[in-house]
Design a protein around this motif. Structure first.
Motif, short mmCIF file in Angstrom:
data_model
loop_
_atom_site.label_atom_id
_atom_site.label_comp_id
_atom_site.label_asym_id
_atom_site.label_seq_id
_atom_site.Cartn_x
_atom_site.Cartn_y
_atom_site.Cartn_z
N MET A 146 -0.84 3.78 7.16
CA MET A 146 -1.10 4.22 8.53
C MET A 146 -1.81 3.12 9.32
O MET A 146 -2.73 2.45 8.81
N ARG A 147 -1.39 2.96 10.57
CA ARG A 147 -1.97 1.91 11.41
C ARG A 147 -3.46 2.15 11.66
O ARG A 147 -4.24 1.19 11.79
N ASP A 148 -3.87 3.40 11.70
CA ASP A 148 -5.29 3.69 11.93
C ASP A 148 -6.17 3.18 10.78
O ASP A 148 -7.37 2.96 10.96
N ASP A 149 -5.56 3.01 9.59
CA ASP A 149 -6.32 2.53 8.43
C ASP A 149 -6.26 1.02 8.25
O ASP A 149 -6.81 0.50 7.28
N ARG A 150 -5.60 0.35 9.19
CA ARG A 150 -5.36 -1.08 8.99
C ARG A 150 -6.64 -1.89 8.83
O ARG A 150 -6.78 -2.65 7.86
N THR B 93 2.38 2.99 11.94
CA THR B 93 2.29 2.47 10.57
C THR B 93 2.34 0.95 10.57
O THR B 93 2.63 0.31 11.59
N PHE B 94 2.04 0.38 9.41
CA PHE B 94 2.24 -1.06 9.22
C PHE B 94 2.77 -1.29 7.80
O PHE B 94 2.51 -0.51 6.88
N GLU C 88 15.31 -1.54 12.82
CA GLU C 88 15.79 -0.16 12.79
C GLU C 88 14.65 0.83 12.59
O GLU C 88 14.69 1.96 13.05
N LEU C 89 13.65 0.40 11.88
CA LEU C 89 12.49 1.26 11.65
C LEU C 89 11.47 1.18 12.78
O LEU C 89 10.42 1.81 12.73
N GLY C 90 11.77 0.37 13.79
CA GLY C 90 10.86 0.23 14.92
C GLY C 90 9.67 -0.64 14.61
O GLY C 90 8.59 -0.45 15.18
N ASP D 163 -4.73 4.63 -3.82
CA ASP D 163 -4.59 6.07 -4.03
C ASP D 163 -5.55 6.88 -3.16
O ASP D 163 -5.36 8.09 -2.99
N SER D 164 -6.56 6.20 -2.63
CA SER D 164 -7.51 6.90 -1.77
C SER D 164 -7.09 6.86 -0.30
O SER D 164 -7.81 7.37 0.56
N TYR D 165 -5.93 6.24 0.00
CA TYR D 165 -5.43 6.15 1.37
C TYR D 165 -4.10 6.89 1.49
O TYR D 165 -3.40 7.10 0.49
N CYS D 166 -3.76 7.22 2.70
CA CYS D 166 -2.45 7.82 2.98
C CYS D 166 -1.45 6.69 3.13
O CYS D 166 -1.31 6.09 4.21
N CYS D 167 -0.78 6.34 2.03
CA CYS D 167 0.15 5.22 2.06
C CYS D 167 1.18 5.38 0.95
O CYS D 167 1.00 6.18 0.02
N ALA D 168 2.25 4.61 1.06
CA ALA D 168 3.27 4.55 0.01
C ALA D 168 3.41 3.11 -0.44
O ALA D 168 3.37 2.18 0.40
N TYR D 169 3.53 2.89 -1.73
CA TYR D 169 3.62 1.52 -2.22
C TYR D 169 4.52 1.46 -3.44
O TYR D 169 4.79 2.47 -4.10
#
Length: 654
Positions: A14-18, A287-288, A44-46, A307-313
């Motif tokens: 999430m961009r807010d967590d950058r 997002t970033f 395509e994903l913006g 794992d403590s953030y809202c992200c996918a990796y």
């Protein structure tokens, strides 16, 4: 011998967590962030390229701090040790919210003091120039602000010292008797001239003055006689000198804030690193996307953080075509050899870590060439004394580690060859009234380098053959690891068969094994060629490589050559010291003279020989050993982490 395994890592967050996540990644220090090519998929994903919004601001501020620190070093110099210990700071202090404001206050004061000094120095220069110009008019009594009258012109100026003023007086006198040339003074370059004449003759007199190189002078801000103005300027110079000392004293007092500025400097470095990392990201509205490399052993730490953030990796193994960064596995023994390897080039990711191999061979070669108990002890002590003072890894730290390891091998081979600062013990025993012939002490027990150099030359060739054989074994291991056992058999086994056959032929007179090895080379070394003729010619050409093998083997004679050179030079210096000491009637004074010459010459011998020994020990690795298996061109793994110049960051308990 393996290189640290790398994982290709990709994360969408999430961009807010950058901001927070970038800081956490920097604190973790285990990931190298790489630039992502924002192609069709990203569009395509913006997604679009991210930016470090404050990068220029931080860089400008860093330049400002660097200039201020240089000024403090000039006006508030503090002597430090050769290897000063860096102060330890916590992250909370480094990123204290009040630090920028405090630093800005100090920076402004330093800049104001510097600007004030610059103005004073500029004014001082102008006044000195004015005084120098007025010296030509000192004592003349002519007012410098004299003005023309209605009919009379008064010109003040100079002519070159090489042009005689008397000739100018005569030339003007031929024009009119209503003119006077007054000589006021002179120096090495010019003469002061005052020309007073009736304005009716202005054109003729001006032309005459020009022919003598006359240059008219102006004295802005001056009134009255020259000496009055000189006294006024000198008084102002004394005032300027006092003002300069006052400003310097202020800057010296600001030297107490040096540590604050150093802390701010390191803070700015971290901000620049973070802003640079932001520029490697691609962003969407919410997002970033971040990509990079992480060492496989560090992956669990990174996953625990994310794992403590809202992200996918995701983490995957490198693709064959990817340019993977290289991190060498190091321990206390092999780490100093990073210096040798990095001077050449890091290996490719698919190759092997050469440090465990050259840790043995480099130190052995160095010890053989530098062989001396005394020299080994000096190197060992230097490494043990300086090493603990250098905390950070790097060339200097690696060098102290090499001093220890090479000092040990130098001591061992010096003991085996019976050398202690050359043959110094022979001469020391002579001055002390006892007899000790080091050449007869059976430390080596087989041969003496000075009396039987040929034996040592043959030994050098044997050591070289073992070194090359080790490189070939590594090549076999790499090929088998990569699933190419036939390549190992053909490219290395054929040469082993040929070399073994040559040995059998020399010893037994049976050359059939050598012929079998040569035939194996002819049949296999051109196998990649597309035609039968090409395969045969390629295999036939490979036999010519035996000349390069011979050249490589002969290169190892430098082990014997440098060992003898250093030993003989040490003996010559000892002999010269003995001759000078023996010429003194008193044995005590003679010993003192010998010791003085001994210390100076042996230090000189150590200095000139250590360079050649290091270079040739490295050369044998680069050109002979690496040539058997090494693939260079690796790029170093550079994790995104805190990098400080003036402080050491210490971990804080969570």
């Amino acid at each position: 011998m393996s290189i640290v395994k790398m994982k290709r890592f990709r994360m969408l967050a999430m961009r807010d967590d950058r901001e927070k996540l970038i800081k956490e990644l920097q604190k973790l220090g285990c990931m190298q962030i790489t630039e992502h090519e924002a192609g069709d998929e990203a569009r395509e994903l913006g997604l679009a390229r991210g930016e470090g919004e404050r990068l220029l601001e931080f860089r400008s501020e860093l330049t400002r701090v660097s200039a201020a620190l240089k000024l403090l070093d000039k006006y508030a110099y503090v002597k430090t040790g050769l290897f000063p210990a860096l102060p330890e700071v916590k992250l909370s202090r480094l990123f204290d919210d009040e630090l920028p404001a405090k630093a800005d206050e100090v920076l402004s004061a330093i800049e104001q003091g510097d600007a004030a000094l610059a103005r004073l120095y500029a004014e001082e220069g102008r006044l000195h120039a004015s005084i120098t110009a007025l010296e030509l008019w000192r004592g003349s009594g002519i007012p410098l602000d004299v003005r023309d009258s209605e009919n009379v012109a008064v010109w003040l100026g100079t002519i070159p010292a090489a042009r005689p003023a008397d000739s100018l007086v005569a030339a003007v006198g031929e024009i009119t008797d209503e003119a006077q040339i007054i000589k006021t003074g002179s120096d090495r370059d010019q003469q002061g001239i005052a020309a007073v004449f009736h304005k009716a003759h202005t054109e003729e007199i001006a032309a005459t003055l020009r022919s003598f190189g006359f240059s008219r002078s102006t004295f802005e801000g001056c009134s009255g006689a020259a000496e009055d103005n000189i006294h006024r300027f000198e008084e102002r110079l004394r005032e300027i000198s006092a003002e300069q000392e006052t400003e310097k004293a202020k800057l010296k007092e600001l030297g107490a804030q040096r540590e604050l500025l150093k802390l701010y400097y390191d803070r700015l470095q971290q901000e620049i690193e973070a802003e640079t990392a932001k520029g490697e990201l691609i962003m969407s509205e919410r997002t970033f996307l971040l990509e990079g490399w992480v060492a496989a052993p560090e992956l669990p730490r990174l996953e625990k953080l994310l794992d403590s953030y809202c992200c996918a990796y995701e983490a995957r193994d490198p693709e064959p075509e990817e340019d993977v960064p290289v991190q060498l596995k190091s321990n206390r023994i092999t780490r100093p050899l990073n210096m040798v390897t990095e001077m050449y080039s890091l290996p490719k990711y698919t190759n092997v870590d050469p440090n465990p191999l050259i840790a043995f061979w480099f130190c052995v070669f160095f010890g053989i060439m530098y062989a001396d108990v005394g020299y080994g002890l000096v190197l060992l002590l230097l490494g043990l004394i300086i090493g603990p003072k250098i905390k950070r890894p790097g060339t200097l730290k690696y060098m102290t580690g090499l001093l220890v390891e090479c000092g040990i091998t130098t001591f061992i081979f010096g003991w085996l060859f019976g050398s202690f600062f050359g043959d110094s013990l022979d001469y020391f025993s002579g001055f002390l009234g006892c007899t000790l012939d080091m050449s007869k002490v059976p430390l080596w027990g087989i041969k003496n380098p000075n009396t039987d150099p040929m034996w040592f030359m043959y030994a050098s060739l044997v050591v070289g053959a073992l070194h090359l054989l080790c490189g070939m074994v590594v090549k076999v291991v790499i090929l088998i690891r990569d699933g190419k056992p036939l390549d190992a058999l053909f490219d290395v086994g054929s040469w082993w068969l040929l070399f073994a056959g040559i040995g059998v032929g020399v010893l037994k007179g049976n050359w059939w094994v050598a012929l079998a090895g040569a035939l194996a080379l002819v049949l296999t070394q051109g196998r990649e060629k597309p035609t039968i003729i090409g395969k045969f010619v390629g295999g036939l050409k490979s036999l010519y490589d035996i000349t390069s093998w011979l050249g490589d083997i002969l290169s190892y004679t430098r082990l014997m050559a440098l060992m003898l050179a250093g030993g003989v030079i040490a003996q010559v210096f000892n002999m010269l010291g003995n001759m000078a000491g023996s010429a003194v009637p008193s044995k005590i004074l003679g010993l003192i003279v010998f010791l003085l010459i001994f210390v100076v010459t042996q230090l000189f011998n150590m200095a000139i020989n250590i360079i050649g020994t290091f270079v040739h020990a490295a050369r044998l690795q680069y050109l002979e050993f690496f040539n058997r298996f090494y693939e260079d061109g690796g790029k170093p793994f550079k994790p995104f982490k805190f990098k400080t110049k003036y402080t050491e960051i210490i971990k804080e308990e969570n």
